[in-house]
Enzyme design. Structure first.
Site: not given
Ligand code: AOF
Ligand code: ZN
Length: 335
Positions: A54, A56, A165-166, A172, A198, A267, A269, A275
């Site tokens: 992550h 941090e 078209a018909a 395209w 599709t 995408e 059709g 829907a």
């Molecule tokens: C953070 N910092 O840079 C991100 C976060 O499966 P994991 O461990 O990678 O966790 C995914 C979850 O963590 C994701 O769904 C989101 O809630 C959070 N992402 N959190 O502190 C980060 N990418």
């Molecule tokens: Zn995190």
């Protein structure tokens, strides 16, 4: 500069860093900047996609000693062990004295980081540049809060709203610039959804390709909705795909969400698109219009159950782009 200005500047930079990460996948784009007590930037990090550190943890890995630093993060630090460990604990263990973040993490499992940090005596400031971060992460936040993916419905039609078209021929309608843009939009999606009609009519590969026909780095998951069955020789069978025989589109979307799909590109059709619209499941429209007229009955969108002009579905324009001779209109349902 005031402290608040230092935080905002760092958060703006954090959002730029976040944009380096992939837009697709279950994990959001997140950036993190570590600040010294005087407000200067000591380290930066960002998240590179599911399974990787992550933001941090990426930033913390670049400093020998994080004690007394302020971590400025675009999203509330997570508080769970998913594919990686909790950022709340990593920040506490590193001795960070303050955490500033923009938006709360709506994830059911991952939320609660702010509370955990405060419990451990870390000062927490929430909501810095919240509007910018909210806009930046809009699709992921919407999908995560709701538990269903962000849905974009795309079609290509003539100026008079005809998609074929018909004799049924539709390749395209739009030009090469439009088609290239469609491939970019596919590459920015986790899943492409089409109806069996599709598949039977066009035998699409549903891949995201570049100018020279080469596969782009990210390939969306093809999803085929319908009860008619996919032919054994269908080209999309060359890759993993999902076949959904249910008529309950909400159930299909919930199932896709559980497979880490956050962005869906519908995408084709006309029956399937209609829907999705009639079921109020559309977040955004991507309408490619070519300066041609076809007339006739083959409309891009079929019946929506609108009996009277007062019941028309009102949209708001997000943007209008020129693509060669075509235009791409992006619109959203009026709130
Ligand atoms: C953070 N910092 O840079 C991100 C976060 O499966 P994991 O461990 O990678 O966790 C995914 C979850 O963590 C994701 O769904 C989101 O809630 C959070 N992402 N959190 O502190 C980060 N990418
Ligand atoms: Zn995190």
């Amino acid at each position: 500069m005031t402290e608040q200005q230092h935080f905002e500047r760092a958060m703006r930079h954090g959002l730029e860093l976040a944009a380096n990460g992939p837009v697709t996948g279950g994990n959001p784009q997140v950036g993190c900047v570590l600040l010294a007590p005087d407000g200067s930037i000591v380290a930066e990090g960002w998240h590179r996609g599911a399974g990787t550190p992550h933001a941090e943890v990426d930033a913390l890995s670049k400093v020998a000693d994080a004690r007394g630093l302020t971590a400025v993060v675009t999203l509330e630090p997570c508080n769970h062990t998913g594919r990686t460990g909790p950022c709340s604990e990593a920040l506490i263990a590193a001795g960070v004295s303050r955490v500033v973040f923009a938006v709360s993490d709506p994830g059911r499992a991952s939320g609660g980081g702010a509370e955990r940090l405060r419990q451990a005596g870390v000062e927490v400031i929430a909501g810095v540049l919240a509007d910018e971060a909210e806009a930046f992460l809009e699709k992921w936040l919407t999908a995560t809060r709701r538990g269903t993916p962000w849905v974009t419905v795309k079609w290509a039609s003539t100026l008079d709203g005809r998609a074929a078209a018909a004799d049924g021929s539709s390749q395209w309608i739009t030009g090469t610039a439009s088609r290239q843009r469609v491939h970019e939009q596919r590459a920015e999606s986790d899943a492409i959804v089409v109806g069996t009609g599709t598949v039977l009519a066009d035998d699409p590969t549903l891949t995201a390709r570049g100018d020279a026909g080469e596969l782009l780095a990210h390939q969306p998951l093809p999803v085929v909705i319908g009860e008619r069955g996919i032919p054994a020789t269908a080209k999309l069978r060359d890759r993993p795909f999902v076949e959904a025989a249910t008529r309950d589109l909400g159930a299909v979307l919930r199932d896709l969400y559980s497979r880490d799909v956050r962005r869906v590109y519908v995408e084709g059709g006309p029956t399937l698109a209609s829907a999705f619209i009639a079921a109020d499941l559309v977040d955004e429209y991507a309408v490619y219009l070519a300066p041609k007229l076809l007339g006739g009955p083959r409309l891009a969108i079929t019946d929506l159950g609108v009996a009277s002009i007062d019941d028309a579905r009102e949209l708001v324009l997000v943007s209008v782009e020129s693509l060669g001779d075509d235009i791409l209109i992006t619109a959203r349902p009026k709130e």
